[in-house]
Design an enzyme around this catalytic site. Structure first.
Site, PDB file in Angstrom:
ATOM      1  N   ARG A 221     -15.138  14.741  -2.741  1.00 34.05           N
ATOM      2  CA  ARG A 221     -13.742  14.949  -3.338  1.00 34.05           C
ATOM      3  C   ARG A 221     -13.973  15.330  -4.631  1.00 34.05           C
ATOM      4  O   ARG A 221     -14.733  14.925  -5.552  1.00 34.05           O
ATOM      5  CB  ARG A 221     -12.701  13.765  -3.248  1.00 34.05           C
ATOM      6  N   HIS A 269     -14.195  24.482  -0.387  1.00 32.49           N
ATOM      7  CA  HIS A 269     -13.865  23.278   0.480  1.00 32.49           C
ATOM      8  C   HIS A 269     -14.210  23.550   1.878  1.00 32.49           C
ATOM      9  O   HIS A 269     -13.433  23.377   2.707  1.00 32.49           O
ATOM     10  CB  HIS A 269     -12.435  22.590   0.376  1.00 32.49           C
TER      11      HIS A 269
HETATM   12  N1  LIG Z   1     -16.287  18.928   1.831  1.00 32.62           N
HETATM   13  C1  LIG Z   1     -15.988  18.677   2.991  1.00 32.62           C
HETATM   14  O1  LIG Z   1     -15.961  19.514   3.682  1.00 32.62           O
HETATM   15  C2  LIG Z   1     -15.903  17.122   3.660  1.00 32.62           C
HETATM   16  C3  LIG Z   1     -16.004  17.076   5.073  1.00 32.62           C
HETATM   17  C4  LIG Z   1     -15.930  15.778   5.378  1.00 32.62           C
HETATM   18  C5  LIG Z   1     -15.856  14.597   4.606  1.00 32.62           C
HETATM   19  N2  LIG Z   1     -15.906  14.922   3.203  1.00 32.62           N
HETATM   20  C6  LIG Z   1     -16.044  13.921   2.315  1.00 32.62           C
HETATM   21  O2  LIG Z   1     -17.178  13.043   2.461  1.00 32.62           O
HETATM   22  C7  LIG Z   1     -17.057  11.567   2.513  1.00 32.62           C
HETATM   23  C8  LIG Z   1     -17.795  10.899   3.224  1.00 32.62           C
HETATM   24  O3  LIG Z   1     -17.709  10.885   4.544  1.00 32.62           O
HETATM   25  P1  LIG Z   1     -18.462   9.921   5.347  1.00 32.62           P
HETATM   26  O4  LIG Z   1     -18.228  10.150   6.843  1.00 32.62           O
HETATM   27  O5  LIG Z   1     -20.092   9.959   5.156  1.00 32.62           O
HETATM   28  O6  LIG Z   1     -18.034   8.531   4.956  1.00 32.62           O
HETATM   29  P2  LIG Z   1     -18.373   7.081   5.450  1.00 32.62           P
HETATM   30  O7  LIG Z   1     -18.945   7.226   6.702  1.00 32.62           O
HETATM   31  O8  LIG Z   1     -17.082   6.209   5.409  1.00 32.62           O
HETATM   32  O9  LIG Z   1     -19.498   6.532   4.394  1.00 32.62           O
HETATM   33  C9  LIG Z   1     -19.204   6.079   3.023  1.00 32.62           C
HETATM   34  C10 LIG Z   1     -20.428   6.029   2.321  1.00 32.62           C
HETATM   35  O10 LIG Z   1     -20.124   5.632   1.103  1.00 32.62           O
HETATM   36  C11 LIG Z   1     -20.636   4.264   0.539  1.00 32.62           C
HETATM   37  N3  LIG Z   1     -19.410   3.693  -0.505  1.00 32.62           N
HETATM   38  C12 LIG Z   1     -18.124   3.591  -0.574  1.00 32.62           C
HETATM   39  N4  LIG Z   1     -17.687   3.047  -1.487  1.00 32.62           N
HETATM   40  C13 LIG Z   1     -18.660   2.886  -2.377  1.00 32.62           C
HETATM   41  C14 LIG Z   1     -18.795   2.298  -3.844  1.00 32.62           C
HETATM   42  N5  LIG Z   1     -17.795   1.678  -4.286  1.00 32.62           N
HETATM   43  N6  LIG Z   1     -20.022   2.405  -4.283  1.00 32.62           N
HETATM   44  C15 LIG Z   1     -21.184   2.779  -3.555  1.00 32.62           C
HETATM   45  N7  LIG Z   1     -21.111   3.230  -2.185  1.00 32.62           N
HETATM   46  C16 LIG Z   1     -19.787   3.364  -1.820  1.00 32.62           C
HETATM   47  C17 LIG Z   1     -20.181   3.445   1.829  1.00 32.62           C
HETATM   48  O11 LIG Z   1     -21.182   2.331   1.443  1.00 32.62           O
HETATM   49  P3  LIG Z   1     -21.467   1.248   2.682  1.00 32.62           P
HETATM   50  O12 LIG Z   1     -22.365   1.787   3.598  1.00 32.62           O
HETATM   51  O13 LIG Z   1     -21.760   0.067   2.139  1.00 32.62           O
HETATM   52  O14 LIG Z   1     -20.155   1.172   3.577  1.00 32.62           O
HETATM   53  C18 LIG Z   1     -21.011   4.389   2.785  1.00 32.62           C
HETATM   54  O15 LIG Z   1     -22.440   4.459   2.747  1.00 32.62           O
HETATM   55  C19 LIG Z   1     -15.478  11.310   2.954  1.00 32.62           C
HETATM   56  O16 LIG Z   1     -14.748  10.356   2.673  1.00 32.62           O
HETATM   57  C20 LIG Z   1     -14.896  12.840   2.319  1.00 32.62           C
HETATM   58  O17 LIG Z   1     -13.972  12.312   1.263  1.00 32.62           O
HETATM   59  C21 LIG Z   1     -16.022  16.115   2.668  1.00 32.62           C
END
Ligand SMILES: NC(=O)c1ccc[n+]([C@@H]2O[C@H](COP(=O)([O-])OP(=O)(O)OC[C@H]3O[C@@H](n4cnc5c(N)ncnc54)[C@H](OP(=O)(O)O)[C@@H]3O)[C@@H](O)[C@H]2O)c1
Length: 306
Positions: A221, A269
């Site tokens: 983001r 994006h």
């Molecule tokens: N650019 C694009 O096209 C696109 C597309 C899709 C998604 N995204 C972005 O990618 C993000 C990640 O997606 P995802 O599906 O991988 O999410 P996810 O499965 O919810 O994984 C989030 C990861 O971040 C870690 N995390 C959260 N808060 C933290 C903190 N305060 N300190 C350290 N680590 C932290 C979590 O730790 P834990 O393992 O301990 O829970 C987990 O490992 C989405 O939220 C979205 O913003 C972007």
């Protein structure tokens, strides 16, 4: 069962038709003001009015992985908020990040400029041991990216909130290990969710801890990154550049310096797009499981914010 679909900026009709086909017997319709009460909503960037008018929703199914924008709205307190898990996004994210990393590491931009001038020239091969890649966020997308990068034999480290063990990835967790994670990283990949804890997490202090000549790949983001701090560190020479796919304001305003900066690559994006057929199949599976009272993957923990 009644389902409303509301997807700002996308055509609703193919989603309505796809969900109807995948959930025989369900009434699926595009949401309009005054629509009768529904059991579930399938949404992308919906207006607050939808939730104000639908207080009895049981499930809100987001057409994406990140729920930060939805969490800015007042959602019905009883409704479960469910994100997409992967649904074809992790392989796209892995290819996008590997492409950005390899383009930088192999200096392909420089070769392209040479070729444009008809110049046949070589650069000294770089050592991948000197390009440790650090992935912030080891969830659905971050894990897949870390493993894809490891397959190219870069040293890979990862950072998450709670401790993780991933083969081939040196894992760090929590605020206490953040500095150590950054200090051994040259290419930083951001795949964190946007929460109050992670907003502005890439700033002058944290990016300043990366190994000299660091490179930033932001695919999560825009609000994770303090734009002016990145520009100062690139212009000052501590960072070699950045590949940015997400921005504080999207579309990125025409006057923003990122567009024209020679060391910054901008994409709109697009690193991991929602794939409609995969997403409809996943949402339909989750709706059925939800209605049978079975556990559903990807339910957002509202207190954590992801
Ligand atoms: N650019 C694009 O096209 C696109 C597309 C899709 C998604 N995204 C972005 O990618 C993000 C990640 O997606 P995802 O599906 O991988 O999410 P996810 O499965 O919810 O994984 C989030 C990861 O971040 C870690 N995390 C959260 N808060 C933290 C903190 N305060 N300190 C350290 N680590 C932290 C979590 O730790 P834990 O393992 O301990 O829970 C987990 O490992 C989405 O939220 C979205 O913003 C972007």
């Amino acid at each position: 069962m009644r389902i409303v679909v509301c997807c700002t900026g996308m055509k609703a009709a193919p989603w309505v038709a796809g969900l109807e086909a995948a959930l025989p017997g369900a009434v699926v319709e595009e949401w309009q003001a005054g629509a009768p009460p529904a059991d579930h909503a399938v949404v992308w960037a919906p207006p607050q009015q939808l939730f104000d008018e639908q207080p009895r929703l049981k499930g809100i199914f987001n057409m994406g992985a990140g729920v930060d924008a939805l969490l800015q709205l007042r959602l019905p307190p009883e409704a479960a908020l469910v994100r997409l898990d992967d649904a074809g996004m992790s392989v796209q994210m892995a290819e996008f990040v590997c492409h950005a990393l390899i383009r930088h590491f192999r200096e392909l931009d420089g070769y392209e400029q040479d070729a444009a001038q008809g110049r046949w020239s070589f650069r000294r091969p770089r050592s991948r041991a000197e390009f440790p890649v650090g992935v912030m966020g080891l969830g659905v997308l971050g894990q897949r990216v870390a493993q894809a990068v490891a397959a190219f034999e870069f040293p890979v480290r990862g950072w998450s909130r709670t401790a993780r063990a991933i083969e081939g990835v040196q894992c760090f967790a929590g605020p206490a290990q953040f500095d150590a994670f950054l200090a051994g990283t040259r290419v930083l990949v951001n795949l964190l969710p946007l929460t109050p804890e992670t907003e502005n997490i890439m700033n002058r202090a944290t990016l300043g801890r990366l190994l000299p000549g660091g490179y930033v790949i932001n695919v999560a983001r825009g609000a994770h990154l303090v734009d002016e701090d990145l520009l100062a560190l690139v212009d000052g020479g501590h960072l070699a550049g950045a590949a940015l796919d997400v921005f504080r304001t999207e579309p990125l305003p025409p006057a923003h310096p990122f567009w024209r900066h020679p060391k910054i690559t901008v994409t709109p994006h697009t690193s991991a797009r929602t794939l409609r057929d995969e997403s409809i199949a996943q949402i339909a599976r989750k709706v059925r499981a939800f209605d049978r009272g079975e556990p559903v993957a990807g339910v957002v923990d509202l207190s954590r914010g992801y």
